[in-house]
Design an enzyme around this catalytic site. Structure first.
Site, mmCIF file in Angstrom:
data_model
loop_
_atom_site.group_PDB
_atom_site.id
_atom_site.type_symbol
_atom_site.label_atom_id
_atom_site.label_comp_id
_atom_site.label_asym_id
_atom_site.label_seq_id
_atom_site.Cartn_x
_atom_site.Cartn_y
_atom_site.Cartn_z
ATOM 1 N N GLU A 312 -6.688 -9.579 -25.230
ATOM 2 C CA GLU A 312 -6.006 -8.488 -24.499
ATOM 3 C C GLU A 312 -6.961 -7.317 -24.354
ATOM 4 O OE1 GLU A 312 -2.447 -8.008 -27.110
ATOM 5 O OE2 GLU A 312 -1.435 -9.152 -25.573
ATOM 6 N N CYS A 406 6.244 -5.451 -27.173
ATOM 7 C CA CYS A 406 5.759 -4.074 -27.218
ATOM 8 C C CYS A 406 6.019 -3.316 -25.929
ATOM 9 C CB CYS A 406 4.263 -4.055 -27.536
ATOM 10 S SG CYS A 406 3.278 -5.174 -26.518
#
Lengths: 636, 636
Positions: A312, A406
């Protein structure tokens, strides 16, 4: 029946520093009342926040906290950072309460706050998953992965929002007890403390905010310690690659952003907070360089951050593939938070421009028009033949929740606190950073000033500011002129783009200022080092980046070309996608396809028949169907 | 002193089917004796194989097997598939013995085989990591991740190689006992068996090979069952995304390759084996379509397979980024294995061309010139500013071993068995697929034929075949004319490229045939749907794809342009990189760089000063320093 609930009249917003060049308008001072953002905030309050609580319930996050509080029996469920999603949701509830007070929100907040308080250990430690899985012995054993400080940070941020927006001190008591525990536990070995850092920053921002709220300097000191501790080998000593964790170099020696993009920008935002509160100009200069390098070499045209799925992470310089863009929604949010702190510290319009780009594109694409379906990953291209490969794949379309959840509550807290990014003030100046239908008030040295803003931005370029209340002393209205807005005028006079237009005078109630931002569609190309979009163009209008979706186009979007020199026409379509301005351009269908082996003797690209190309704002894609989409089109 | 060790005179090679259109030459029939490949094979035997055993020792793989055999005490170390690397190494030792028999190899093989045999459970089960970590109860509990069949498959392949090349039956006894255990354990639930598949294929190829070696049909039946079981929801029932595991669709309904690239091509190769042995033309047709689709939409110009780091996976159609190419070395090896089986089944030169491209580029780039440093990931571009992000990052350069060490022993077994890919035969025909200095023998219906091949291929295009021994009956020499070889001649006569040139006659010893392949450098472009290399070109010469490395160029390679129409000159440099033909072309330095925000109003790319561009074979990059490298250059 009780009186209608009210937010405190002094709802300070996030990153509310008194030491920056400018001080942000509080949530009771800057208010979005209509236009582009108000219905999105309303859907966030009415749909996303309630459904978010349901999702946190069914995913087990709330149950973890109840178990840690001694309510019921069972094992922790889900990822180690599960608590953080609850705290981000609680933060959203608090900001939303400032926007739209309600008994329902108070009730939800208070019930959950009581559970969180009950889950906290006597010495202040709190992390339900670690408590349930590993017990007291398991604390801080694997801080590189355990997210214990990360969860603490989000708790602290929620607590500060709660006290600022509802006056409730319940979560703040938990937060200070936890922060005191951290202060007692982390620091130099010779002080008998643990020398370690969380693999995922956010605690830095949170501790500074808690310092701002409480005045307790130990919180600022610990935030500074966490910032300064990075880049000195701690992660490597634990056997991990440091770059992923922003731990390869000390923050003040770093010249770029690298590794996990959300971690990197959260750390940078926290470092900016530390620099702001301590007056550390060297640190601030380092952060300016890092932001500038990120913005010039590692940011998508949408403001999206993070080129790589693997880790990521930010890629190398100019590594910005549109198809495999990761551009996590949380990274855009963290980017906005970092830019906001840099803006308050420096007064440089560059950062407000950056916020605008991230907000209208990289961030907003992360949520559906309906308000409660999300993208975790924000691709800039999806091929028609794309196959979803996992739960975050854009080819699946937006989803109601994620295993790693998230992004959704991060979106919720951002929408609910969006008013706080509109404006700021100094002794004799008010700055308007983002243009939205609404009201702005500020306490200047000589008294209260109130403005009303009328605009249909971003669809229309006109912004009218009306003085509602003023002092009899002169003060300055500062209006951001975006760098893209060449030809902007204020009351008919040309103003320079890329900085704030300053209108200084003695004002009277009823005075108006007319800002006109030019909204001609713009065809942009990329620096030739951005290899992935060579010989391609994108189209922008105002703050919006556009995209072509298959549903609006007859030719295959996968290899549609755009004729950059042709006129692009703009039509507002109130019926489409909750109202968008659609762009129509001239293009050409793909041609020169090769059967079999695709790498044949070179010939310049052929193009096919002339076709009309229809583009919609990038943020609105994937709301009708999931199909081919491109931000960049080859020159045709 | 004992007599010099000897390989059996009938060293059959891998995938040695009697049911294909052609039968591969055995390792005692086809022998590389010099030229391009011989020194590479020699370094593999002298450096890589011995150092590989050291690496397996220090990484714990060998210790795991000793512990499972009851020698010493301790816990399993390393990944669940640790055994497989030992078996691939044992397979390499066996093939290497056929190439170059030695007491040392026999000793290493026999010692290790004894450990493996001792580690096997009484009922035939064998997986040292599972045995040590989970005991008998832990068998097959998580086959999607445990790699138990994957390890079994590599054991079986090693055992077959061992018996074919050394005559030793030690490992074959272990393998048949393990295979019998699998036959007894896996299949339909109604037969009282476990209906499950390994997340990582290879067992399919292995069981077919064991069937070929032993004639036991139950092995072929189980291989077919494993192939047919895929795509019927087994992986999904375990809660995993099926695409990654090649389990989204039944093999015979699949039209492309997807998911983890090594898994996908290993499964396809095993399915090809099943199709070959069972005469299943429908299955073979499905595999033809899948290979063709992979080759036309998901293969790099280097023959590299797998566009994505995330999941080590194939991307969508035309998703082929050069910078973030994964192109795992093992995937190229699996691709060669699949293509080889398709070639033997169909006799289509297309597959031999594919092998050549993968072999000289995607595979060969995976190993250093010195022979024992490896790339796991084979990028087609590395920027000068690239930062390594993990142990597999090409920016680190080639490495001696990896935490996931699948590639090094896979390279070792491929080099050691490379002779087996040179040639095949049928009743009255001999096919030469790959051109290397060496000898080829075949048993035709009317007797033994022996050829000698002299060539400096790939540096020179001349290949001379001399008949050393022949029958007095006519037979046909078939020479592959690569698809890139437009203008090739045999004895001065033009022959068609992309198929086999057939020379049928009654031969006499001493007859020669002269093949001439044209080696003019070729500038190739990509199908316009390969977005990542738009407006760019690559250079090839013969079977070699070229790359520019910073060390050979003065201008920054990061944005060097190539003038496609200019003449490219070739110079052989015996002193450079163990001898390579270097290409020199005309190019232009980068220009049009933008400071700050890189997405500005469109303008066509500017180019800078004219410069000379020097290119070396892609396989040879990263042998002097690790720096900027590109296969694709923008048109200048």
């Amino acid at each position: 029946m009780s009186a209608a609930p009210q937010a405190p009249t002094t709802s300070r917003t996030a990153a509310d520093s008194t030491r920056g060049r400018w001080r942000p308008a509080g949530l009771n001072q800057a208010r979005i009342t209509g236009g582009f953002w108000a219905p999105r905030q309303q859907r966030n309050g009415e749909r996303a926040i309630p459904s978010g609580q349901d999702q946190l319930e069914s995913a087990g996050n709330l149950q973890n906290l109840r178990l840690a509080a001694g309510i019921g029996e069972g094992e922790a469920i889900g990822p180690v950072f599960a608590d953080s999603d609850v705290y981000k949701w609680l933060e959203a509830v608090a900001w939303e309460y400032a926007r739209h007070p309600s008994d329902d929100l108070l009730k939800r907040q208070r019930e959950l706050t009581a559970v969180v308080a009950a889950a906290q250990r006597d010495d202040g430690y709190l992390d339900s998953v670690v408590q349930l899985r590993y017990g007291d012995e398991g604390r801080y054993q694997q801080l590189v992965w355990s997210h214990e400080h990360y969860c603490a940070g989000h708790l602290i941020q929620a607590a500060v929002a709660q006290v600022r927006c509802t006056g409730d001190r319940g979560l703040l008591d938990v937060a200070t007890k936890l922060a005191d525990h951290l202060v007692a536990s982390f620091g130099e070995v010779e002080d008998g403390k643990i020398r370690d850092v969380d693999g995922h920053p956010v605690i830095e921002m949170a501790l500074v905010e808690l310092y701002r709220e409480t005045g307790t300097e130990a919180y600022l000191d610990l935030a500074r310690w966490f910032v300064e501790a990075r880049g000195h080998g701690i992660i490597k000593e634990h056997g991990h690659e440091p770059a992923y964790f922003s731990d390869r170099l000390p923050v003040r020696e770093q010249t770029t952003v690298e590794g996990h993009s959300v971690r990197a920008v959260y750390l940078a935002a926290g470092a900016a907070d530390v620099a702001l509160e301590t007056g550390d100009t060297d640190l601030l200069d380092a952060l300016k360089n890092q932001f500038a390098h990120m913005w010039s070499t590692k940011t998508y045209v949408t403001g999206g951050l993070g080129a790589r799925w693997e880790g990521e992470a930010f890629g190398d310089e100019y590594e910005l593939p549109p198809d495999r863009a990761y551009a996590e929604t949380c990274a855009a949010i963290g980017g906005i938070q970092w830019a906001w702190r840099m803006l308050l510290a420096t007064g440089d319009a560059f950062y407000a421009d950056a916020i605008e780009r991230m907000l209208y594109n990289g961030f907003l694409a992360g949520v559906s028009l309906s308000g409660a379906e999300y993208f975790y990953v924000n691709a800039l291209q999806l091929r028609g033949s794309a196959q979803p490969d996992n739960g975050r794949s854009p080819a699946r379309g937006r989803r109601g929740w994620f295993e790693c959840a998230c992004c959704p509550p991060n979106i919720m807290r951002t929408f609910a606190s969006l008013d706080g990014y509109l404006a700021s003030s100094s002794a004799t100046e008010i700055q308007l950073h983002q243009y939205a239908e609404g009201e702005v008030a500020a306490e200047l040295d000589n008294g209260t000033v109130e403005l009303k803003v009328d605009t249909e931005y971003p669809w229309q370029g006109a912004v009218r500011v009306t003085i509602q209340q003023t002092t009899d002393q002169p003060w300055t209205l500062e209006l951001r002129i975006p760098a893209w807005a060449e030809g902007a005028t204020v009351d008919g006079e040309r103003v320079k783009e890329g900085e704030y237009a300053r209108i200084e005078r003695t004002w009277s109630a009823g005075d108006t200022v007319e800002l006109q931002l030019p909204l001609d569609p713009r065809v942009v190309g990329a620096d030739p080092r951005v290899d992935a979009v060579r010989d391609s163009v994108a189209v922008e209008r105002g703050p919006l980046v556009y995209a072509v979706e298959q549903i609006d186009n007859t030719a295959s979007v996968d290899d549609l070309h755009l004729v950059p020199s042709a006129t692009i026409s703009a039509t507002h379509r109130p019926d489409l996608l909750d109202g968008v301005t659609v762009l129509t351009a001239r293009g050409r269908a793909g041609a020169g396809h090769r059967d079999g082996w695709p790498f044949a003797p070179d010939s310049t690209d052929a193009t096919g028949d002339e076709v009309e190309v229809t583009a919609i704002p990038y943020y609105a894609w994937a709301n009708r169907e999931i199909g081919a989409m491109r931000v960049w089109l080859p020159r045709g």
